[in-house]
Structure formats: structure tokens, C-alpha cells
Write a protein that holds these residues in place. Structure first.
Motif, short mmCIF file in Angstrom:
data_model
loop_
_atom_site.label_atom_id
_atom_site.label_comp_id
_atom_site.label_asym_id
_atom_site.label_seq_id
_atom_site.Cartn_x
_atom_site.Cartn_y
_atom_site.Cartn_z
N GLU A 1 1.18 -0.98 -0.07
CA GLU A 1 0.12 -0.33 -0.04
C GLU A 1 0.94 1.44 0.04
O GLU A 1 0.70 2.37 -0.02
CB GLU A 1 -1.17 0.35 1.31
N ASP B 1 3.22 -6.58 6.12
CA ASP B 1 3.26 -7.82 6.17
C ASP B 1 4.61 -7.58 5.51
O ASP B 1 4.49 -8.80 4.29
CB ASP B 1 2.35 -9.31 5.44
N ASP C 1 -6.90 1.39 1.65
CA ASP C 1 -6.10 2.15 0.71
C ASP C 1 -7.07 3.52 0.45
O ASP C 1 -7.97 3.08 -0.85
CB ASP C 1 -7.01 0.94 -0.39
N ARG D 1 -17.91 -7.75 -7.77
CA ARG D 1 -17.54 -6.92 -6.23
C ARG D 1 -18.76 -7.38 -5.60
O ARG D 1 -19.35 -7.18 -4.21
CB ARG D 1 -16.91 -6.16 -6.51
N ARG E 1 -10.87 1.31 -4.24
CA ARG E 1 -9.71 1.90 -4.25
C ARG E 1 -9.36 2.80 -5.43
O ARG E 1 -9.63 2.30 -7.12
CB ARG E 1 -8.30 0.79 -3.86
N SER F 1 -6.71 -4.31 -5.25
CA SER F 1 -7.18 -5.57 -3.89
C SER F 1 -6.51 -6.59 -3.96
O SER F 1 -6.23 -7.61 -5.05
CB SER F 1 -8.92 -5.74 -4.53
N LYS F 2 -6.86 -6.93 -2.37
CA LYS F 2 -5.67 -8.96 -1.93
C LYS F 2 -6.93 -9.47 -1.88
O LYS F 2 -6.71 -10.52 -1.55
CB LYS F 2 -4.53 -8.16 -0.95
N1 LIG Z 1 -1.15 -6.96 6.52
C1 LIG Z 1 -1.36 -7.09 5.63
N2 LIG Z 1 -3.00 -6.64 5.24
C2 LIG Z 1 -3.70 -6.63 4.66
C3 LIG Z 1 -3.28 -8.52 4.28
N3 LIG Z 1 -4.46 -9.12 2.81
C4 LIG Z 1 -4.60 -7.78 2.68
N4 LIG Z 1 -5.08 -6.48 3.63
C5 LIG Z 1 -4.35 -5.54 3.66
O1 LIG Z 1 -6.02 -5.26 3.74
C6 LIG Z 1 -6.91 -4.29 3.51
C7 LIG Z 1 -8.31 -4.31 2.46
O2 LIG Z 1 -7.71 -4.89 1.70
P1 LIG Z 1 -7.96 -4.38 0.14
O3 LIG Z 1 -6.63 -5.51 -0.46
O4 LIG Z 1 -8.01 -3.27 -0.44
O5 LIG Z 1 -9.21 -5.73 -0.03
P2 LIG Z 1 -10.89 -5.19 -0.44
O6 LIG Z 1 -10.81 -3.72 0.06
O7 LIG Z 1 -11.59 -6.55 -0.18
O8 LIG Z 1 -10.80 -5.48 -2.09
C8 LIG Z 1 -5.55 -3.33 2.94
O9 LIG Z 1 -5.94 -2.42 3.73
C9 LIG Z 1 -4.65 -4.35 2.27
O10 LIG Z 1 -3.44 -3.89 2.52
C10 LIG Z 1 -2.29 -9.29 4.53
O11 LIG Z 1 -2.11 -10.72 4.28
N5 LIG Z 1 -1.58 -8.81 5.68
#
Ligand SMILES: Nc1nc2c(ncn2[C@@H]2O[C@H](COP(=O)(O)OP(=O)(O)O)[C@@H](O)[C@H]2O)c(=O)[nH]1
Ligand SMILES: [Mg+2]
Length: 232
Positions: free
Chosen positions: A8, A37, A91, A131, A198, A203-204
Motif C-alpha cells: 500500500e 506484512d 486504500d 464485487r 481503491r 485488491s487482495k
Molecule cells: N498486513 C496485511 N494486510 C493485508 C493483507 N491482505 C490485505 N491486507 C490489507 O487489508 C486491507 C483490505 O484489503 P483490500 O485489498 O483493499 O481488500 P478489498 O477492499 O476487499 O478489495 C488493505 O489495507 C490491504 O493492504 C495481509 O495478508 N496482510
């Protein structure tokens, strides 16, 4: 307020500075805990540098250990005197201006204040249809567990005492669901906000996390049903 991060770096400075402004403008003695992480893009190092200027500390973990476990570790790392523990994404999907409203809700006696897309005034902007559907299905599956509408929200504030003695499962993505389903918060309120997709980074949420969510739900339902069976 715990902010888990994985890659991020592009947006984290803006988030930390905006959230710090919100704390200052509302006379809130807030602390930001970023749980990184070991992001390959160097997010952790960016946060360490910002710690000189803003009320932020970074908890560095050795590798990608998951969002929920990150939030749980962040709460353990937070100042012990903090009575309110929160979570939000890095994000900018979660509106920083809502944070004082979450605080006010706890001050008003609620044990849990959930940022909610699914109450009047809340909503979602710029999310692809796929989504939106995934989110609605995820919520429908958890519906019998609670009256909270935005059960998969990752944006909330909970009283520290509500988590005492509660065994939160660090599995997967949905720490909000763990808290909503298990914590001893008494009264809960949902504070509307508009989720915006975002602009920086990716996205993760992936297939693996969707599978983890189903596993998490199965465990929560089993936890609710099994004691009853034992009593019978
Ligand atoms: N520390 C850590 N943060 C994570 C991990 N997976 C996601 N995040 C964080 O969790 C938050 C939500 O994830 P995001 O990718 O935005 O998911 P979305 O909003 O559901 O698409 C973001 O700030 C990511 O950086 C992980 O494995 N470890
Ligand atoms: Mg996001």
C-alpha cells in the motif's frame, strides 16, 4: 486504529496524514497502528519514516500472514490504555471523516460501532458488479448470525473490554464478522458511509480469501450450534 497493509506504499502516506488531521480536528487522542506484512513495495519503511511526523507506529511482520490476523496482532501492539480498538483499510475505501462518529457512538454507550454500507446514507461507489454481488452473497450467508447489516465491514470501532476473553479466529479477511459474531459489546450501531473503490494499488481479495470466509462462517455456525447439542 489498526490499518493492515500489504503493498500500500502508493496511498499510505495520504491515509496517515488524513487520519491524523481528523484526530487533531476532533481533539481525539488517537494512535494509528499499521501492521505491514513485509510488503515488497516497501510500505513498512514508508510508515517508519512517517512515525516521526504523525501518531503512527508500524508493526512489522515477516510475511503475508493475512488481514484478520494482522488486525488482531495490531490490537495487541496498541497502547494498553486505548479503550477503543478499531480497524480500517489503507486504500481510502473507508471514509476517515466517519471515524469521529464511530468514537461518538462508543462514548454514547454502544460497545461496537460499525461503518456500514448497507444502512440509509451508506453505499458503494465504483465497485464492479461482480464485487457487489460477491458482497451481497457473503452478507446473506451470515444473516442468521446478527442484525448488523454490513456484517463484512472491515471498518469499525469496538470497546477493548468487549474483546476480553474472546477467542477471535485469525482466519482470512473478515475480522469484522469475528467481532460482530463473538465479542461482548452489548449494544451495536451502524454508522453509514460510502465505500469508494481503491484508486491506488490492487485488491487482495482473491479466491483463497473467499474460501477462507466460507470456512470462517462454518466455524462460527458450528460454535453456535454445538454447545446447544451438548446441552441436549
Ligand atoms: N498486513 C496485511 N494486510 C493485508 C493483507 N491482505 C490485505 N491486507 C490489507 O487489508 C486491507 C483490505 O484489503 P483490500 O485489498 O483493499 O481488500 P478489498 O477492499 O476487499 O478489495 C488493505 O489495507 C490491504 O493492504 C495481509 O495478508 N496482510
Ligand atoms: Mg480495499
Amino acid at each position: 486504529m489498526v490499518v493492515p497493509t500489504y503493498n500500500e506504499a502508493a496511498g499510505i502516506e495520504r491515509l496517515i496524514s488524513s487520519l491524523s488531521d481528523v484526530f487533531a480536528q476532533n481533539s481525539l487522542d488517537g494512535e494509528i497502528i499499521v501492521v505491514d506484512d513485509n510488503s515488497p513495495d516497501g510500505t513498512g519503511a514508508v510508515v517508519d519514516r512517517l512515525a516521526q511526523m504523525y501518531p503512527v507506529r508500524c508493526l512489522h511482520r515477516p510475511g503475508k500472514l493475512g488481514l484478520s490476523s494482522g488486525v488482531i496482532d495490531g490490537w495487541k501492539f496498541a497502547r494498553p490504555e486505548s479503550e477503543a480498538l478499531g480497524a480500517m483499510d489503507a486504500d481510502f475505501s473507508h471514509d476517515v471523516r466517519v471515524v469521529p462518529k464511530l468514537v461518538a457512538a462508543l462514548e454514547a454507550g454502544f460497545g461496537l460501532a460499525v461503518g456500514s454500507r448497507y444502512v440509509p446514507g451508506g453505499g458503494i461507489e465504483n465497485w464492479p458488479l461482480k464485487r457487489k454481488i460477491t458482497s451481497l452473497v457473503a452478507i446473506a450467508l451470515a444473516k442468521p448470525l446478527t442484525r448488523v447489516r454490513d456484517i463484512t465491514s472491515g471498518f469499525f470501532l469496538v470497546r477493548r473490554s468487549a474483546l476480553e476473553g474472546v477467542d477471535l479466529d485469525p482466519i482470512g479477511f473478515k475480522i469484522g464478522l469475528e467481532v460482530i459474531a463473538k465479542a461482548h459489546y452489548g449494544r451495536v450501531t451502524e454508522v453509514p458511509y460510502v465505500f469508494t473503490d481503491r484508486v491506488a494499488g490492487e485488491s487482495k481479495l482473491n479466491q483463497k480469501e473467499i474460501f477462507n470466509y466460507l470456512k470462517q462462517l462454518r466455524k462460527i455456525y458450528a460454535g453456535r450450534l454445538l454447545p446447544r447439542r451438548n446441552r441436549a
